[in-house]
Design a protein around this motif. Structure first.
Motif: not given
Length: 289
Positions: A145-150, A174-183
């Motif tokens: 999914e990182v590859e799909a995004y980047t 507040v923004v709460i970002a998880h996993s790839l969402g943090a990236y």
């Protein structure tokens, strides 16, 4: 306006749903887990919105490859991807091959099995294999999914545009970002410096995973990340056994204000587990009451 914007990670694509429908469904999934942790502080769950972008990782622009397909495991990886996973497992504490030139041939399941044996306690053979299989799929899905995004600039732009649009519209405290969402959120706040966020909480963040950190925009400078100009406070929470959030201490590379490690069990990477954690509730309570 809402008090909290959630930014999801992997495994969040909702088939046959519009982005708004998918976002609403994911918020419904998350609300009970956040209520669980906030109840200890006698705080009601505030209004929440999900910045949903998983559908954008499955769209194709002219010249792009076929839409992202969920991989099964290590056997689906290229030699370059296997090298990246080996480095990822090494960052989590597994031994790397003695010859660095052969890292692409590293026995990935053996390295993963060693981590499970080291951190998972005494497991039956069946449970051990289930744990290894689950972690294998999680690691590969994150990488893909990182590859799909980047890999494709237009897709990356659309994702950041979607997330920034939700934050701009909702103006959350507040923004709460998880996993790839943090990236994604880290890049989005840099790409749109006009966005103002009082508190960012990243959970299960892979920002320090070597293969992923090398792809960041903006790139690390002298090995360090920069704090987005519109961000007032940044709290990071990583599960001690979360193999996606490795190494767990973001503060050694990124300017986080509070860097916490919690016990979520080996390989527990789900958003719900983090939302139900008391450390997260303690961090956001002053901003939502």
């Amino acid at each position: 306006m809402t008090s909290i914007v959630l930014v999801h990670g992997i495994f969040n694509y909702v088939r046959k749903a519009t982005p708004d429908e998918a976002a609403a469904r994911r918020v419904s999934d998350c609300r009970p887990r956040l209520a669980e942790s906030l109840s200890k502080w006698a705080v009601d769950v505030p209004d929440m919105t999900m910045a949903y972008y998983a559908d954008l990782l499955r769209r194709n622009a002219p010249g792009e490859p076929q839409s992202f397909q969920q991989p099964e495991g290590f056997d689906d990886l290229s030699a370059a991807e296997r090298s990246e996973v080996a480095a990822w497992l090494a960052a989590a504490g597994a031994d790397m091959p003695a010859d660095p030139q052969n890292v692409g041939l590293a026995p990935l399941r053996q390295m993963l099995g060693w981590l499970v044996d080291e951190r998972g306690g005494v497991l039956t053979a069946a449970v051990r294999e289930q744990t290894i299989g689950r972690l294998e799929r999680t690691l590969v899905a994150n990488l893909r999914e990182v590859e799909a995004y980047t890999t494709w600039p237009e897709r990356r732009r659309l994702v950041r545009e979607r997330v920034s649009g939700v934050i701009r519209r909702e103006k959350p405290a507040v923004v709460i970002a998880h996993s790839l969402g943090a990236y994604v959120t880290y890049e989005t706040l840099h790409a749109y410096p006009d966005l103002e966020v009082d508190l960012l909480v990243t959970v299960g963040s892979p920002l320090r995973v070597p293969a992923l950190a090398r792809r960041l925009e903006p790139a690390l400078r002298a090995g360090r990340g920069a704090k987005p100009s519109g961000l007032a406070r940044w709290v990071n929470i990583a599960g001690a056994g979360d193999l996606v959030a490795v190494p767990p201490k973001l503060g050694r590379v990124f300017p986080v204000d509070d860097d916490a490690v919690c016990d979520t069990g080996l390989g527990v990477h789900g958003f719900g587990g983090y939302l139900a954690n008391g450390l997260l509730a303690a961090a956001i309570t002053p901003y939502v009451t």
